[in-house]
Design a protein around this motif. Structure first.
Motif, PDB file in Angstrom:
ATOM      1  N   CYS A  11       3.228  -5.667   5.193  1.00  0.00           N
ATOM      2  CA  CYS A  11       4.310  -5.961   6.124  1.00  0.00           C
ATOM      3  C   CYS A  11       3.717  -6.647   7.355  1.00  0.00           C
ATOM      4  O   CYS A  11       2.660  -6.229   7.835  1.00  0.00           O
ATOM      5  CB  CYS A  11       5.018  -4.665   6.532  1.00  0.00           C
ATOM      6  N   PRO A  12       4.369  -7.693   7.874  1.00  0.00           N
ATOM      7  CA  PRO A  12       3.834  -8.385   9.049  1.00  0.00           C
ATOM      8  C   PRO A  12       4.122  -7.683  10.369  1.00  0.00           C
ATOM      9  O   PRO A  12       3.792  -8.214  11.429  1.00  0.00           O
ATOM     10  CB  PRO A  12       4.526  -9.745   8.992  1.00  0.00           C
ATOM     11  N   VAL A  13       4.745  -6.511  10.323  1.00  0.00           N
ATOM     12  CA  VAL A  13       4.950  -5.717  11.534  1.00  0.00           C
ATOM     13  C   VAL A  13       3.825  -4.688  11.619  1.00  0.00           C
ATOM     14  O   VAL A  13       3.549  -3.966  10.655  1.00  0.00           O
ATOM     15  CB  VAL A  13       6.314  -5.005  11.525  1.00  0.00           C
ATOM     16  N   GLY A  14       3.147  -4.666  12.762  1.00  0.00           N
ATOM     17  CA  GLY A  14       2.035  -3.751  12.943  1.00  0.00           C
ATOM     18  C   GLY A  14       2.121  -3.010  14.262  1.00  0.00           C
ATOM     19  O   GLY A  14       3.081  -3.168  15.028  1.00  0.00           O
ATOM     20  N   LYS A  43      12.335   4.872  -1.013  1.00  0.00           N
ATOM     21  CA  LYS A  43      12.722   3.531  -1.443  1.00  0.00           C
ATOM     22  C   LYS A  43      12.366   2.508  -0.366  1.00  0.00           C
ATOM     23  O   LYS A  43      13.206   1.765   0.109  1.00  0.00           O
ATOM     24  CB  LYS A  43      14.223   3.483  -1.756  1.00  0.00           C
ATOM     25  N   LEU A  44      11.105   2.495  -0.002  1.00  0.00           N
ATOM     26  CA  LEU A  44      10.638   1.534   0.984  1.00  0.00           C
ATOM     27  C   LEU A  44      10.410   0.199   0.284  1.00  0.00           C
ATOM     28  O   LEU A  44       9.510   0.078  -0.546  1.00  0.00           O
ATOM     29  CB  LEU A  44       9.337   2.019   1.622  1.00  0.00           C
ATOM     30  N   PRO A  45      11.250  -0.791   0.549  1.00  0.00           N
ATOM     31  CA  PRO A  45      11.115  -2.067  -0.160  1.00  0.00           C
ATOM     32  C   PRO A  45       9.831  -2.793   0.235  1.00  0.00           C
ATOM     33  O   PRO A  45       9.268  -2.552   1.299  1.00  0.00           O
ATOM     34  CB  PRO A  45      12.348  -2.854   0.300  1.00  0.00           C
ATOM     35  N   ALA A  46       9.390  -3.660  -0.654  1.00  0.00           N
ATOM     36  CA  ALA A  46       8.210  -4.463  -0.346  1.00  0.00           C
ATOM     37  C   ALA A  46       8.518  -5.345   0.860  1.00  0.00           C
ATOM     38  O   ALA A  46       9.616  -5.872   1.008  1.00  0.00           O
ATOM     39  CB  ALA A  46       7.831  -5.320  -1.545  1.00  0.00           C
ATOM     40  N   GLY A  47       7.553  -5.485   1.742  1.00  0.00           N
ATOM     41  CA  GLY A  47       7.746  -6.355   2.895  1.00  0.00           C
ATOM     42  C   GLY A  47       7.678  -7.809   2.477  1.00  0.00           C
ATOM     43  O   GLY A  47       7.243  -8.138   1.367  1.00  0.00           O
ATOM     44  N   PRO A  48       8.105  -8.716   3.329  1.00  0.00           N
ATOM     45  CA  PRO A  48       7.979 -10.143   3.019  1.00  0.00           C
ATOM     46  C   PRO A  48       6.512 -10.504   2.887  1.00  0.00           C
ATOM     47  O   PRO A  48       5.655  -9.894   3.537  1.00  0.00           O
ATOM     48  CB  PRO A  48       8.621 -10.826   4.234  1.00  0.00           C
ATOM     49  N   ALA A  67       9.321  -0.439  11.360  1.00  0.00           N
ATOM     50  CA  ALA A  67       8.799  -1.254  10.261  1.00  0.00           C
ATOM     51  C   ALA A  67       9.597  -1.032   8.980  1.00  0.00           C
ATOM     52  O   ALA A  67       9.869  -1.974   8.230  1.00  0.00           O
ATOM     53  CB  ALA A  67       7.324  -0.946  10.016  1.00  0.00           C
ATOM     54  N   ALA A  68       9.989   0.203   8.719  1.00  0.00           N
ATOM     55  CA  ALA A  68      10.782   0.489   7.526  1.00  0.00           C
ATOM     56  C   ALA A  68      12.130  -0.206   7.589  1.00  0.00           C
ATOM     57  O   ALA A  68      12.606  -0.773   6.586  1.00  0.00           O
ATOM     58  CB  ALA A  68      10.969   2.004   7.372  1.00  0.00           C
TER      59      ALA A  68
END
Length: 347
Positions: free
Chosen positions: A42-45, A26-31, A340-341
């Motif tokens: 996801c903006p985290v890299g 259940k990994l939600p969509a990133g902003p 990130a998750a």
């Protein structure tokens, strides 16, 4: 959980990717995030350093990172320094290495010094491996490949710039979505060795040549800690016309010693090491915010990828809210793979 085995060599670690958790169900969509004209999940890299090959990139790609950086490559094979390569330390000048690694370090507070020597696999090997890495990412994940030129005996700035160009071309041809020109590494071609980014003229020559060779292919420059806001502004102004963005700050260069005062990393050329992790955040955050402020003032419209001490979800969010296009982690990727998750769940 530290995914890099401190008691093993760099080569051993590269050949033994970590067994990370499967992609959360259940990994939600990133902003919503758009970088270099592309939507990323996801903006985290992950910045250059933790991911030495396609196996490592595939392992981390499942965990919700939007940008993944292939560790810096060269046009020649270069072996890593001998062990030790990574030690826990206390930031200072000099920084002091811990007598032994803590058993259960708090991921949010980890600070360590890294001395690898910028190793690189054989060019034919890494070029094929970059293709594999790109094929293992999703449509909304970007592959950044970090490249560095290699000074040759008797070479000069012209030779170094041409070597950067060759390496950048190979990375783009292999499938890099973005090429990172790593300028925060030593330049030994001059009379007084210094970091390449500290020489504005040479840095400008390098990125200009890379831009002309790659055309419209996205190119960013990795910068280290500058001596003053003015130095950063002058450097960014010199480089901006040839770039799509900047990534900064590449940790802090410090002498690292044991408690007895002897060097923590024995051997020639290891007097300085890169200190990264939680303790460098305040230093790096200020420099990122200065660049963001100049962009807001209309100096140049370029992407800004923040790195340096981002070891918590809160710090990643702080950098993004300040205006960074992405928050890149390095130390955190190795000690807290699920960052990130958690960021995506914390919306």
């Amino acid at each position: 959980m530290i995914t890099y085995r401190l008691g093993r060599s760099f080569a051993w670690n590269a050949g033994h990717p970590p067994k990370l958790p499967a992609r959360p169900r259940k990994l939600p969509a990133g902003p919503p995030a758009f970088v270099f004209g592309r939507r990323v999940e996801c903006p985290v890299g992950i910045a250059a350093g933790p991911l030495p090959n396609a196996q490592w990139i595939q392992a981390y790609a499942r965990l919700g990172y939007g940008l993944l950086t292939y560790k810096t490559v060269r046009t020649v094979t270069r072996q890593a320094f001998l062990q030790p390569n990574l030690v826990f330390c206390r930031l200072g000048d000099p920084s002091t290495a811990a007598a032994k690694a803590p058993r259960n370090p708090d991921p949010a507070t980890v600070t360590w010094a890294v001395s690898l020597g910028l190793p690189s696999a054989d060019p034919d090997e890494w070029r094929a491996d970059v293709k594999r890495a790109r094929s293992r990412l999703g449509k909304e994940q970007l592959l950044i490949v970090s490249v560095a030129g290699t000074p040759m005996p008797g070479g000069d700035g012209e030779q170094l710039a041409e070597d950067y160009v060759r390496c950048a071309q190979w990375a783009a041809e292999a499938g890099a979505d973005v090429v990172e020109v790593h300028l925060s590494c030593p330049n030994t071609t001059g009379e007084h060795p210094q970091m390449i980014f500290e020489d504005k003229a040479l840095s400008g020559r390098i990125v200009q040549r890379v831009r002309r060779a790659l055309g419209s292919h996205p190119v960013i420059a990795k910068l280290g800690a500058t001596t003053s806001p003015r130095a950063l502004h002058e450097l960014a102004t010199r480089l901006a016309p040839w770039l799509d963005g900047f990534i900064l700050v590449n940790g802090l260069q410090r002498r690292v010693v044991k408690e007895t005062g002897v060097p923590a990393f024995p051997g020639s050329g290891r007097e300085l090491a890169g200190v990264s992790g939680a303790a460098v955040y305040d230093n790096c955050r200020v420099q990122v915010q200065e660049l963001i402020a100049w962009r807001k003032a209309g100096a140049w419209n370029r992407a800004i990828l923040a790195v340096g001490g981002i070891t918590t979800v809160e710090r990643a969010r702080e950098m993004l809210e300040a205006g960074a296009d992405a928050a890149m982690v390095a130390t955190a990727a190795l000690v807290d793979p699920l960052l990130a998750a958690r960021f995506r769940r914390s919306r």
